[in-house]
Scaffold this motif. Structure first.
Motif, short mmCIF file in Angstrom:
data_model
loop_
_atom_site.label_atom_id
_atom_site.label_comp_id
_atom_site.label_asym_id
_atom_site.label_seq_id
_atom_site.Cartn_x
_atom_site.Cartn_y
_atom_site.Cartn_z
N GLY A 105 0.82 -1.21 0.00
CA GLY A 105 0.00 0.00 0.00
C GLY A 105 0.85 1.26 0.00
O GLY A 105 2.06 1.21 -0.14
N GLU A 106 0.18 2.39 0.17
CA GLU A 106 0.86 3.69 0.15
C GLU A 106 1.31 4.09 1.54
O GLU A 106 0.62 3.83 2.51
N GLY A 107 2.43 4.76 1.61
CA GLY A 107 2.97 5.23 2.88
C GLY A 107 2.61 6.67 3.15
O GLY A 107 1.74 7.24 2.50
N ASN A 139 -0.28 9.03 9.00
CA ASN A 139 -0.57 9.16 7.56
C ASN A 139 -0.44 7.82 6.86
O ASN A 139 -1.23 7.47 5.99
N CYS A 140 0.59 7.05 7.21
CA CYS A 140 0.80 5.74 6.61
C CYS A 140 -0.39 4.83 6.88
O CYS A 140 -0.89 4.16 5.97
N ILE A 141 -0.86 4.83 8.11
CA ILE A 141 -2.00 3.99 8.47
C ILE A 141 -3.24 4.41 7.67
O ILE A 141 -3.96 3.58 7.13
N ARG A 142 -3.45 5.71 7.54
CA ARG A 142 -4.60 6.21 6.78
C ARG A 142 -4.49 5.86 5.30
O ARG A 142 -5.42 5.33 4.71
N TYR A 143 -3.34 6.16 4.69
CA TYR A 143 -3.19 5.94 3.25
C TYR A 143 -3.13 4.46 2.89
O TYR A 143 -3.63 4.06 1.86
N ALA A 144 -2.50 3.65 3.72
CA ALA A 144 -2.43 2.21 3.44
C ALA A 144 -3.84 1.62 3.47
O ALA A 144 -4.18 0.78 2.64
N GLY A 145 -4.65 2.05 4.42
CA GLY A 145 -6.03 1.57 4.49
C GLY A 145 -6.85 1.96 3.28
O GLY A 145 -7.66 1.19 2.78
N ARG A 146 -6.63 3.17 2.77
CA ARG A 146 -7.38 3.65 1.60
C ARG A 146 -6.93 2.98 0.32
O ARG A 146 -7.70 2.85 -0.63
N VAL A 168 8.27 3.46 10.36
CA VAL A 168 9.01 4.66 9.96
C VAL A 168 10.36 4.19 9.40
O VAL A 168 11.12 3.50 10.07
N VAL A 169 10.62 4.53 8.14
CA VAL A 169 11.83 4.09 7.49
C VAL A 169 12.86 5.21 7.33
O VAL A 169 14.03 4.93 7.06
N LEU A 170 12.44 6.45 7.52
CA LEU A 170 13.34 7.59 7.39
C LEU A 170 12.85 8.70 8.30
O LEU A 170 11.67 9.01 8.30
#
Length: 96
Positions: free
Chosen positions: A52-54, A72-79, A89-91
């Protein structure tokens, strides 16, 4: 025939007014918004799920940026049909 001609002129007039108004203020809000958002916060973080999207976010502190990017990652990955539970968090860093 007269009604059709009048209707065409009316639609063309509305289209011309709409284009004139859109062209007159198309770039002003975007440049102001981006300039204001990049002035205050110096730290950023990026979080990604396995699928999904991060999410990328800015914050005044490193912890705030990490927290926002994870949300934001949780929101966008769900969408996007991804897996919100796997966001990490990778960076994360701050500019000088």
């Amino acid at each position: 025939m007269t009604g059709t001609t009048a209707r065409r002129w009316g639609l063309l007039s509305l289209l011309a007014i709409n284009l004139a108004l859109t062209a007159g203020c198309s770039g002003k809000a975007a440049t102001t918004r981006y300039a204001a958002s990049s002035l205050g916060d110096s730290c950023y973080a990026k979080a990604l799920p396995t699928v999904g999207e991060g999410g990328l976010a800015w914050g005044s502190t490193l912890n705030m940026a990490r927290k926002k990017s994870l949300n934001n990652c949780i929101r966008y990955a769900g969408r996007s049909g991804g897996t919100p539970d796997t966001c990490k968090v990778v960076l994360a860093e701050c500019k000088n």
